[in-house]
Design a protein around this motif. Structure first.
Motif, PDB file in Angstrom:
ATOM      1  N   LEU A  98       0.477  15.981   3.703  1.00 34.49           N
ATOM      2  CA  LEU A  98       0.786  14.927   4.656  1.00 34.49           C
ATOM      3  C   LEU A  98       2.276  14.597   4.612  1.00 34.49           C
ATOM      4  CD1 LEU A  98      -2.204  12.481   4.061  1.00 34.49           C
ATOM      5  CD2 LEU A  98      -1.799  13.887   6.080  1.00 34.49           C
ATOM      6  N   PRO A  99       2.809  14.013   5.684  1.00 36.27           N
ATOM      7  CA  PRO A  99       4.211  13.592   5.655  1.00 36.27           C
ATOM      8  C   PRO A  99       4.380  12.417   4.703  1.00 36.27           C
ATOM      9  CG  PRO A  99       3.138  12.799   7.635  1.00 36.27           C
ATOM     10  CD  PRO A  99       2.160  13.720   6.972  1.00 36.27           C
ATOM     11  N   PRO A 100       5.616  12.130   4.287  1.00 32.10           N
ATOM     12  CA  PRO A 100       5.839  10.968   3.424  1.00 32.10           C
ATOM     13  C   PRO A 100       5.574   9.669   4.182  1.00 32.10           C
ATOM     14  CG  PRO A 100       7.926  11.885   4.141  1.00 32.10           C
ATOM     15  CD  PRO A 100       6.872  12.850   4.581  1.00 32.10           C
ATOM     16  N   LEU A 108       8.279  -5.092  -0.367  1.00 33.47           N
ATOM     17  CA  LEU A 108       7.235  -4.530  -1.218  1.00 33.47           C
ATOM     18  C   LEU A 108       7.394  -5.061  -2.642  1.00 33.47           C
ATOM     19  CD1 LEU A 108       7.457  -0.815  -0.041  1.00 33.47           C
ATOM     20  CD2 LEU A 108       5.764  -2.513   0.670  1.00 33.47           C
ATOM     21  N   GLU A 109       6.281  -5.494  -3.238  1.00 28.83           N
ATOM     22  CA  GLU A 109       6.300  -6.003  -4.606  1.00 28.83           C
ATOM     23  C   GLU A 109       5.068  -5.483  -5.334  1.00 28.83           C
ATOM     24  OE1 GLU A 109       7.646  -8.068  -7.954  1.00 28.83           O
ATOM     25  OE2 GLU A 109       8.667  -7.821  -6.019  1.00 28.83           O
ATOM     26  N   LYS A 110       5.297  -4.696  -6.379  1.00 31.36           N
ATOM     27  CA  LYS A 110       4.189  -4.142  -7.178  1.00 31.36           C
ATOM     28  C   LYS A 110       3.114  -3.524  -6.283  1.00 31.36           C
ATOM     29  CE  LYS A 110       4.800  -7.226 -11.155  1.00 31.36           C
ATOM     30  NZ  LYS A 110       5.464  -6.197 -11.968  1.00 31.36           N
ATOM     31  N   THR A 111       3.524  -2.536  -5.524  1.00 36.42           N
ATOM     32  CA  THR A 111       2.629  -1.900  -4.557  1.00 36.42           C
ATOM     33  C   THR A 111       2.700  -0.385  -4.684  1.00 36.42           C
ATOM     34  OG1 THR A 111       2.711  -3.714  -2.959  1.00 36.42           O
ATOM     35  CG2 THR A 111       2.250  -1.541  -2.084  1.00 36.42           C
ATOM     36  N   VAL A 112       1.556   0.266  -4.579  1.00 36.88           N
ATOM     37  CA  VAL A 112       1.461   1.723  -4.592  1.00 36.88           C
ATOM     38  C   VAL A 112       1.080   2.173  -3.185  1.00 36.88           C
ATOM     39  CG1 VAL A 112       0.267   3.721  -5.551  1.00 36.88           C
ATOM     40  CG2 VAL A 112       0.792   1.773  -7.022  1.00 36.88           C
ATOM     41  N   ILE A 113       1.878   3.075  -2.610  1.00 36.80           N
ATOM     42  CA  ILE A 113       1.645   3.529  -1.245  1.00 36.80           C
ATOM     43  C   ILE A 113       1.436   5.033  -1.227  1.00 36.80           C
ATOM     44  CG2 ILE A 113       2.635   3.693   1.074  1.00 36.80           C
ATOM     45  CD1 ILE A 113       4.178   1.156   0.505  1.00 36.80           C
ATOM     46  N   ALA A 114       0.331   5.471  -0.658  1.00 37.39           N
ATOM     47  CA  ALA A 114       0.021   6.894  -0.569  1.00 37.39           C
ATOM     48  C   ALA A 114       0.790   7.533   0.580  1.00 37.39           C
ATOM     49  CB  ALA A 114      -1.483   7.091  -0.379  1.00 37.39           C
ATOM     50  N   ALA A 121       4.737  -3.825   8.109  1.00 37.04           N
ATOM     51  CA  ALA A 121       4.300  -5.146   7.661  1.00 37.04           C
ATOM     52  C   ALA A 121       5.483  -6.006   7.248  1.00 37.04           C
ATOM     53  CB  ALA A 121       3.333  -4.995   6.484  1.00 37.04           C
ATOM     54  N   SER A 122       5.229  -7.316   7.193  1.00 37.98           N
ATOM     55  CA  SER A 122       6.249  -8.246   6.716  1.00 37.98           C
ATOM     56  C   SER A 122       6.354  -8.194   5.194  1.00 37.98           C
ATOM     57  CB  SER A 122       5.905  -9.669   7.170  1.00 37.98           C
ATOM     58  OG  SER A 122       6.807 -10.598   6.602  1.00 37.98           O
ATOM     59  N   ARG A 123       5.191  -8.235   4.504  1.00 40.36           N
ATOM     60  CA  ARG A 123       5.189  -8.245   3.039  1.00 40.36           C
ATOM     61  C   ARG A 123       3.901  -7.625   2.502  1.00 40.36           C
ATOM     62  NH1 ARG A 123       7.864 -10.795  -1.090  1.00 40.36           N
ATOM     63  NH2 ARG A 123       6.673 -11.182  -3.002  1.00 40.36           N
ATOM     64  N   ILE A 124       4.042  -6.837   1.442  1.00 41.23           N
ATOM     65  CA  ILE A 124       2.886  -6.284   0.738  1.00 41.23           C
ATOM     66  C   ILE A 124       3.137  -6.472  -0.752  1.00 41.23           C
ATOM     67  CG2 ILE A 124       1.435  -4.270   0.308  1.00 41.23           C
ATOM     68  CD1 ILE A 124       2.434  -3.072   2.918  1.00 41.23           C
ATOM     69  N   GLU A 125       2.186  -7.085  -1.446  1.00 42.45           N
ATOM     70  CA  GLU A 125       2.370  -7.291  -2.879  1.00 42.45           C
ATOM     71  C   GLU A 125       1.067  -7.060  -3.642  1.00 42.45           C
ATOM     72  OE1 GLU A 125       2.320 -11.655  -4.216  1.00 42.45           O
ATOM     73  OE2 GLU A 125       3.323 -11.756  -2.257  1.00 42.45           O
ATOM     74  N   ASN A 126       1.218  -6.505  -4.845  1.00 46.09           N
ATOM     75  CA  ASN A 126       0.091  -6.274  -5.748  1.00 46.09           C
ATOM     76  C   ASN A 126      -1.065  -5.570  -5.039  1.00 46.09           C
ATOM     77  OD1 ASN A 126      -1.233  -6.521  -8.288  1.00 46.09           O
ATOM     78  ND2 ASN A 126      -2.397  -8.261  -7.520  1.00 46.09           N
ATOM     79  N   SER A 127      -0.743  -4.495  -4.310  1.00 41.70           N
ATOM     80  CA  SER A 127      -1.755  -3.835  -3.487  1.00 41.70           C
ATOM     81  C   SER A 127      -1.656  -2.318  -3.568  1.00 41.70           C
ATOM     82  CB  SER A 127      -1.625  -4.277  -2.021  1.00 41.70           C
ATOM     83  OG  SER A 127      -1.880  -5.659  -1.882  1.00 41.70           O
ATOM     84  N   ILE A 128      -2.753  -1.664  -3.221  1.00 46.82           N
ATOM     85  CA  ILE A 128      -2.828  -0.212  -3.103  1.00 46.82           C
ATOM     86  C   ILE A 128      -3.031   0.119  -1.627  1.00 46.82           C
ATOM     87  CG2 ILE A 128      -4.042   1.889  -3.786  1.00 46.82           C
ATOM     88  CD1 ILE A 128      -2.798   0.574  -6.158  1.00 46.82           C
ATOM     89  N   ILE A 129      -2.167   0.965  -1.079  1.00 52.10           N
ATOM     90  CA  ILE A 129      -2.262   1.344   0.330  1.00 52.10           C
ATOM     91  C   ILE A 129      -2.603   2.833   0.400  1.00 52.10           C
ATOM     92  CG2 ILE A 129      -1.109   1.345   2.556  1.00 52.10           C
ATOM     93  CD1 ILE A 129      -1.401  -1.442   1.270  1.00 52.10           C
ATOM     94  N   GLY A 130      -3.780   3.149   0.931  1.00 53.04           N
ATOM     95  CA  GLY A 130      -4.281   4.514   0.940  1.00 53.04           C
ATOM     96  C   GLY A 130      -3.685   5.369   2.048  1.00 53.04           C
ATOM     97  N   ILE A 131      -4.051   6.631   2.050  1.00 55.17           N
ATOM     98  CA  ILE A 131      -3.451   7.632   2.936  1.00 55.17           C
ATOM     99  C   ILE A 131      -3.616   7.279   4.413  1.00 55.17           C
ATOM    100  CG2 ILE A 131      -3.690   9.515   1.278  1.00 55.17           C
ATOM    101  CD1 ILE A 131      -6.155  10.440   2.839  1.00 55.17           C
ATOM    102  N   ARG A 132      -2.580   7.611   5.186  1.00 47.63           N
ATOM    103  CA  ARG A 132      -2.545   7.490   6.658  1.00 47.63           C
ATOM    104  C   ARG A 132      -2.708   6.049   7.162  1.00 47.63           C
ATOM    105  NH1 ARG A 132      -6.270  11.622   5.871  1.00 47.63           N
ATOM    106  NH2 ARG A 132      -5.511  13.748   6.210  1.00 47.63           N
TER     107      ARG A 132
END
Length: 229
Positions: A98-100, A108-114, A121-132
């Motif tokens: 997949l593309p990056p 972004l704060e303490k977030t893992v992005i696939a 988004a405006s803000r993402i924190e303490n979250s896991i964001i899955g593919i696509r």
């Protein structure tokens, strides 16, 4: 173990048997048994050679929604208990080619992005964001696991969905999502508010489930604009 504050042993469900012995146990001696850990192994201790290996690596029970939720969000720690960035303990997974991820205007704060995500988004924190995963502008995601999407919608498919009053696959604009698991291929409209927590009672609905404060949006669910949990 007790000196380390560890008072319990848990079976990981990984067993190695002598093939012939296993066949004999299942077909004859324990023909009516249904569980290795509760029935077959305990009853075999005095009759057969049974040994165990004390595993010292990472292990946790994910047999219920809260524990599954906590185990995944634990990956967002600076040094998680299950470290994905360990040179000596590589983790191999299926290559998706997949593309990056593409991110614009997001804090972004303490977030893992696939891979393969498009995030505005405006803000993402303490979250896991899955593919696509696609996330619209003005949206805030807090302490949530978005499992992602199995496919990309084409421009034509997005236009067709809008003509039928359906949100596009992913998360819309100006949403607020907290303490939630969003299963794959969901369509979350604009201005949707999902505020999980212990103020919510356990419940099960056609689109979502609440378990011990965690809101689970079911696979393929469609939440219209302005939907509130």
């Amino acid at each position: 173990m007790q000196a380390q504050g560890r008072h319990y042993l848990a079976s990981m469900g990984i067993y190695i048997f002598n093939r012939q012995l296993l066949s004999d146990l299942l077909q004859n001696e324990f023909a009516e048994s249904t569980d290795f850990g509760k029935e077959i192994i305990p009853q075999s201790l005095e009759k057969y050679k049974v040994v165990s290996y004390q595993y010292e690596g990472y292990w946790t029970d994910i047999g219920n929604i809260p524990s599954f939720f906590e185990a995944n969000l634990g990956l967002t720690k600076d040094i998680p208990d299950f470290n994905l960035f360990d040179n000596e303990k590589a983790i191999y997974t299926r290559a998706r080619m997949l593309p990056p991820a593409k991110i614009s205007g997001t804090t972004l704060e303490k977030t893992v992005i696939a891979e393969g995500c498009i995030i505005n988004a405006s803000r993402i924190e303490n979250s896991i964001i899955g593919i696509r995963t696609r996330i619209g502008t003005g949206t805030t995601i807090v302490s949530s696991y978005l499992m992602g999407v199995d496919f990309y919608e084409t421009i034509e498919e997005i236009d067709l969905a809008r003509q039928h009053g359906l949100p596009t696959v992913g998360i819309g604009h100006r949403c607020y999502i907290r303490n939630a698991i969003v299963d794959k291929n969901c369509r979350i409209g604009d201005d949707v508010r999902i505020n999980g927590g212990h103020h919510l009672e356990n419940s099960d609905h056609s689109l979502y489930t609440v378990k011990e404060g965690v809101v689970v949006i079911k696979k393929g669910a469609v939440l219209p604009n302005g939907f509130v949990i």
